[in-house]
Design a protein around this motif. Structure first.
Motif, PDB file in Angstrom:
ATOM      1  N   ALA A 113      -9.128   6.915 -11.178  1.00 26.15           N
ATOM      2  CA  ALA A 113     -10.329   6.583 -10.396  1.00 26.15           C
ATOM      3  C   ALA A 113     -10.089   5.460  -9.407  1.00 26.15           C
ATOM      4  CB  ALA A 113     -11.470   6.191 -11.341  1.00 26.15           C
ATOM      5  N   ALA A 114      -8.878   4.895  -9.392  1.00 22.16           N
ATOM      6  CA  ALA A 114      -8.610   3.763  -8.505  1.00 22.16           C
ATOM      7  C   ALA A 114      -8.585   4.225  -7.056  1.00 22.16           C
ATOM      8  CB  ALA A 114      -7.276   3.116  -8.869  1.00 22.16           C
ATOM      9  N   SER A 115      -9.116   3.394  -6.184  1.00 23.12           N
ATOM     10  CA  SER A 115      -9.099   3.724  -4.757  1.00 23.12           C
ATOM     11  C   SER A 115      -7.679   3.597  -4.234  1.00 23.12           C
ATOM     12  CB  SER A 115     -10.026   2.791  -3.982  1.00 23.12           C
ATOM     13  OG  SER A 115      -9.618   1.454  -4.146  1.00 23.12           O
ATOM     14  N   PRO A 116      -7.283   4.437  -3.273  1.00 20.90           N
ATOM     15  CA  PRO A 116      -5.907   4.369  -2.759  1.00 20.90           C
ATOM     16  C   PRO A 116      -5.640   3.042  -2.057  1.00 20.90           C
ATOM     17  CG  PRO A 116      -7.290   5.803  -1.400  1.00 20.90           C
ATOM     18  CD  PRO A 116      -8.092   5.457  -2.605  1.00 20.90           C
ATOM     19  N   ALA A 117      -4.416   2.539  -2.260  1.00 19.31           N
ATOM     20  CA  ALA A 117      -4.035   1.289  -1.610  1.00 19.31           C
ATOM     21  C   ALA A 117      -3.938   1.506  -0.102  1.00 19.31           C
ATOM     22  CB  ALA A 117      -2.705   0.805  -2.162  1.00 19.31           C
ATOM     23  N   ARG A 118      -4.124   0.431   0.634  1.00 18.47           N
ATOM     24  CA  ARG A 118      -4.098   0.528   2.088  1.00 18.47           C
ATOM     25  C   ARG A 118      -2.926  -0.277   2.629  1.00 18.47           C
ATOM     26  NH1 ARG A 118      -6.576  -2.122   6.604  1.00 18.47           N
ATOM     27  NH2 ARG A 118      -7.568  -3.672   5.246  1.00 18.47           N
ATOM     28  N   ASN A 119      -2.234   0.294   3.617  1.00 20.69           N
ATOM     29  CA  ASN A 119      -1.130  -0.402   4.267  1.00 20.69           C
ATOM     30  C   ASN A 119      -1.690  -1.361   5.306  1.00 20.69           C
ATOM     31  OD1 ASN A 119       0.912  -0.029   6.938  1.00 20.69           O
ATOM     32  ND2 ASN A 119       1.825  -0.704   5.024  1.00 20.69           N
ATOM     33  N   HIS A 120      -1.426  -2.656   5.123  1.00 20.51           N
ATOM     34  CA  HIS A 120      -1.967  -3.675   6.032  1.00 20.51           C
ATOM     35  C   HIS A 120      -1.000  -4.058   7.131  1.00 20.51           C
ATOM     36  CE1 HIS A 120      -4.425  -4.199   2.381  1.00 20.51           C
ATOM     37  NE2 HIS A 120      -5.367  -4.654   3.185  1.00 20.51           N
ATOM     38  N   GLY A 159       0.790  -1.219   0.000  1.00 23.00           N
ATOM     39  CA  GLY A 159       0.000   0.000   0.000  1.00 23.00           C
ATOM     40  C   GLY A 159       0.823   1.269   0.000  1.00 23.00           C
ATOM     41  N   SER A 160       1.961   1.278  -0.660  1.00 24.42           N
ATOM     42  CA  SER A 160       2.807   2.469  -0.677  1.00 24.42           C
ATOM     43  C   SER A 160       2.098   3.631  -1.365  1.00 24.42           C
ATOM     44  CB  SER A 160       4.126   2.176  -1.396  1.00 24.42           C
ATOM     45  OG  SER A 160       4.848   1.162  -0.732  1.00 24.42           O
ATOM     46  N   THR A 161       2.401   4.829  -0.878  1.00 27.35           N
ATOM     47  CA  THR A 161       1.838   6.044  -1.474  1.00 27.35           C
ATOM     48  C   THR A 161       2.877   6.812  -2.288  1.00 27.35           C
ATOM     49  OG1 THR A 161       2.301   7.260   0.563  1.00 27.35           O
ATOM     50  CG2 THR A 161       0.116   6.275   0.341  1.00 27.35           C
ATOM     51  N   ASP A 162       4.072   6.258  -2.374  1.00 29.51           N
ATOM     52  CA  ASP A 162       5.120   6.910  -3.166  1.00 29.51           C
ATOM     53  C   ASP A 162       5.372   6.082  -4.433  1.00 29.51           C
ATOM     54  OD1 ASP A 162       6.419   4.698  -2.242  1.00 29.51           O
ATOM     55  OD2 ASP A 162       8.072   5.764  -1.270  1.00 29.51           O
TER      56      ASP A 162
END
Length: 879
Positions: free
Chosen positions: A94-101, A63-66
């Motif tokens: 339009a993709a939903s942001p990934a989540r860090n689990h 779920g990285s944001t970089d």
């Protein structure tokens, strides 16, 4: 859902059949460090084609944001054996942001996507150089299922150290982990581990932890499966930019608790769940009156204790969420206050249940504690019986039920949860027995419980010497933690349990004197460690209890031993009991501390004689008969005569701590002994009936013995089966309190003075206070506090002139002469109490009380919200 970058069709790429090594790298926002890490890993693997003929490198983007995913794709263009797992290959706008689990989730995805015969899991910062992999390979070549890098083993090289605080937290955490989850592994959290591929995929496929505790969970699985794990000293250097935060250490410990809980549940058989559910249903049935109207029902036999206990639960929640002192409050007995540590606040339950109290009220917490406490006590005794004493589950179920639902326990369950919620006692007993078993490891051979002198760890190596001492220290630490927690549940119960354990030791050693030589060193060492841990953790709370504000020396009681008749009669709340008979033989209905019934007493004597050859039965007999004898008190009356005999309690009466004990409660110590004796006998009968002769048939005499035995147990236990305690609707709280009208009459920082002042005989004002959300303090109350220069413990506040006068009016219904001296004393008392308003609710004799207060205050009261109110202005007490 897994997403992988496309693998270009290139000659020589490994297939599922040719991959001998998979390297898994979990990554979260690693765009800067990851290119160097991937380059270093690939260069090393290419440089050793003999060892790594076919390999793959899996990066799991958690779920990285970089630009972590982009960095991996770019590296994959140059090295097709790099695969990206976890991120969408081409995210659109339009993709939903990934989540860090969490790390655990990422590593699990990577391992399950792996194809290698061996799987290396390494951190993205490559704190352990990839060149150390050769050392791990050597251990798997030697037959280990896993090899883990370690910074704690001799030979490890730490080139760049962590911050000292982080290092300390890591060491403490690893000690806890080693003690309760992964024995023998000194560093579970080093991010450099090599696994056999098939075993790794099997373990990670069953894993559930998503956070940093994944390493503990996997190593625990390897330990339980007896797959040997090698701990290898490696080179390690702390890298800046670590994703581990300070709170993550607490998160790991929480995951550890969940891990152990899940492991325990997995080992519970369906039959055990049925038994525990049965205990819970019995508890719910017993307290059905409370459950029928949560917060609105009152146990009629509890006197004022339910009000007191609900206040304890409420004030603990108030202190916790208000970040106030958990060991002291001035909300009661204002302005002197109450030493909560010196009272039975049961902080071990009231603190963790504070959210329940805050959300649903103290009445709900009271009901939960009683119901769940009895069921938990029965369940832990059932567990101990199955683990240590019997094989028959129905025998263990019977013994556990008697330990929790015997008449003395039910009597105290009306008002004293600190004597009914005893689920820690079997755990403490088990840990003491583990220390005694360690003699086999110290001196070789086998102990009486059949434990081998040697013990194997997960790697198949025998323990001896230092390993044995470490296990003793570990058991001592755990025992110290258990004792510490029990202190926060009930100190007097622990003191009585200690007497019972000492009686058992005397009886057992009398039967097997040689056992002393084999256990005393290890037991003494473990007890010393336990004492050290407990004293370290309890130094401040016990200092506050015995030397802090409102501490006291002891609570002195008059003679309170059991009548010999009470041992043979039935309790008022037993199936065969007569309340009038039981009331005449006990201090009150919450102190019916014996009442075993003559059938159970007779059966106990028969069983002891029958099983006398067993040393543990002699120990149990010493507990049962010794505790009962002590419970008779300092003098023992001979029934039907005026003769009294000296009782053995006089030997303990003047000792510190024991001087505060109500001696009749010693009979409660006999309850577990009786439960274990019955379980042993029933287990013996069931075992004999299961034993078949050479033709496969069970002997008739064995069948008869089992039938007769169980019939005798039923006849002994059935009369003492508990009946539900009676409940009644609570006295309504005046609308002046319930609707918040009191706020207009009681300024901030001032007290509300009920008439008469609350004390152990009349504490309904505590219910007013909890209903009002503890918005005002009270003078007086129901608690234990000091009296006089000797600081002798008493129940309730030190009487003052006005409180004593109002109490006398309430008792007699007569209005006394009120003169200048009484008015002057009233003004002084109101000033001392910092009174904001004096409140009189409707009650028997309220006319005399109203006239008395009116004359003391010099003005008539006002009828507001269903009560008479006298406003107190300034510090003079004028009305």
């Amino acid at each position: 859902m897994l997403h992988s970058s496309s693998l270009p069709a290139a000659t020589g790429l490994p297939t599922a059949d040719t991959v001998d090594l998979t390297v898994v790298v979990p990554a979260y926002n690693e765009e800067h460090r990851l290119p160097r890490t991937l380059d270093a890993i690939c260069r090393y693997l290419r440089s050793s084609p003999g060892r790594h003929a076919g390999w793959e490198l899996i990066v799991v983007d958690d779920g990285s944001t970089d630009a972590t995913a982009a960095a991996v794709r770019e590296a994959a263009l140059a090295e097709p054996r790099i695969r990206l797992v976890g991120a969408p290959p081409d995210p659109g706008p339009a993709a939903s942001p990934a989540r860090n689990h969490g790390k655990g989730h990422a590593v699990r995805l990577g391992v399950l996507a792996s194809r290698g015969g061996r799987v290396l899991v390494t951190d993205a910062d490559l704190a352990t150089p990839i060149e150390e992999l050769a050392l791990l390979h050597d251990q798997l070549d030697a037959g280990y299922a896993a090899a883990i890098g370690s910074r704690a083993q001799a030979g490890a090289r730490v080139e760049v150290c962590q911050h000292p605080l982080r290092k300390l937290l890591g060491r403490v955490g690893n000690r806890v982990i080693r003690a309760v989850a992964v024995p023998g592994v000194r560093d579970t959290q080093c991010g450099f581990k090599l696994f056999d591929g098939d075993q790794a995929r099997a373990a990670f496929g069953r894993s559930r932890v998503d956070g940093w505790g994944i390493d503990i969970e996997i190593l625990r699985m390897f330990h339980e499966a007896k797959w040997p794990v090698a701990e290898v000293p490696v080179c390690w250097a702390h890298q800046p930019g670590s994703k581990v935060r300070a709170l993550d250490y607490a998160g790991v410990l929480l995951e550890l608790v969940r891990l152990r809980a899940r492991g325990a549940l997995r080992r519970v058989r369906p039959a055990d769940r049925v038994v525990v559910l049965g205990y819970l249903l019995v508890s719910v049935w017993l307290f059905k009156g409370l459950w029928a109207d949560l917060g609105g029902s009152y146990l009629t036999d509890s006197g004022q204790d339910q009000n007191q206990w609900e206040w304890f639960f409420a004030v603990t929640a108030h202190q916790v969420f208000g970040l106030h002192d958990p060991f002291f409050t001035t909300l009661q007995n204002h302005p002197l206050g109450v030493n909560l540590m010196a009272n039975t606040a049961m902080l071990g339950l009231s603190v963790p249940l504070a959210p329940v109290t805050a959300l649903f009220g103290p009445g709900v917490t009271w009901t939960l504690v009683l119901t769940g406490g009895l069921a938990a006590t029965a369940a832990t005794w059932y567990w101990l019986l199955l683990k240590r004493c019997v094989r028959s589950r129905r025998a263990a179920a019977l013994g556990g039920a008697l330990c929790a639902f015997a008449p003395p326990m039910i009597s105290h369950a009306n008002a004293h949860p600190n004597f009914a919620v005893l689920f820690m006692m079997p755990l403490i007993t088990d840990r003491l027995l583990r220390l005694c078993e360690a003699r086999g490891r110290d001196g070789g051979g086998r102990d009486g419980g059949g434990q081998d002198g040697g013990r194997q760890d997960g790697g198949g190596h025998d323990e001896s010497g230092g390993a044995t001492r470490r296990r003793t220290v570990r058991d001592g630490v755990i025992l110290g933690l258990l004792l510490t927690y029990q202190i926060f549940l009930g100190e007097e119960a622990l003191l009585l349990a200690a007497v019972g354990l000492l009686l058992f030791a005397v009886g057992y050693v009398a039967a097997r004197p040689a056992v002393v030589r084999t256990v005393w060193r290890t037991l003494a060492r473990g007890l010393a460690v336990a004492a050290g841990v407990s004293l370290l953790l309890l130094a401040y709370p016990l200092g506050r209890q015995f030397f802090g504000a409102q501490s006291y020396r002891s609570v002195l009681h008059g003679p309170s031993g059991n009548s010999p008749r009470a041992l043979l009669e039935f309790a008022g709340r037993s199936l065969a009991g007569d309340p009038a008979t039981a009331d005449a033989l006990a201090l009150n209905r919450t102190e019916q501390n014996a009442f075993f019934g003559w059938p159970l007493a007779a059966l106990t004597v028969v069983l002891v004689v029958w099983l006398w050859r067993e040393p543990r039965v002699r120990g149990l007999a010493a507990v049962a008969f010794g505790a009962v004898l002590l419970s008779l008190g300092r003098t023992i009356p001979v029934p039907g005569t005026d003769v009294t005999l000296p009782g053995p309690w006089r030997l303990l009466h003047d000792l510190p701590l024991f001087e505060s004990v109500i001696e009749s409660r010693m009979a409660m110590v006999a309850v577990p002994a009786l439960g274990i004796l019955l379980a042993l006998a029933c287990d013996r009968w069931d075992a004999q009936a299961r034993r078949a002769d050479s033709t496969g048939r069970v002997a008739t005499e064995d069948r008869v013995l089992r039938a007769v035995g169980w019939a005798a147990v039923t006849a002994a236990v059935l009369p003492i089966v508990p009946t539900p305690p009676t409940t009644a609707d609570r006295t309504p709280v005046p609308s002046f309190i319930a609707e918040g009208t009191w706020r207009a009459s009681v300024p901030a920082g001032r007290t509300l003075v009920p008439v008469p002042l609350p004390d152990p005989g009349s504490a309904e004002a505590l219910h007013w206070q909890t209903t009002a959300g503890l918005g005002f303090p009270l003078p007086g109350g129901y608690f234990n506090g000091p009296y006089g220069p000797e600081r002798t413990g008493i129940y309730g506040p030190v009487p003052r002139a006005t409180s004593a006068l109002l109490k006398d009016v309430s008792r007699t219904g007569r209005v006394p002469d009120i003169g200048p001296a009484q008015r002057r004393a009233a003004r002084e008392d109101l000033r001392f109490w910092r009174a904001g308003a004096v409140v009189l609710a409707p009650q028997p004799g309220d006319q005399a009380l109203r006239l008395t207060v009116q004359r003391l205050m010099g003005a008539p009261g006002r009828w507001i919200g269903g009560v008479w109110v006298w406003q107190v202005h300034g510090d003079t007490g004028g009305g």
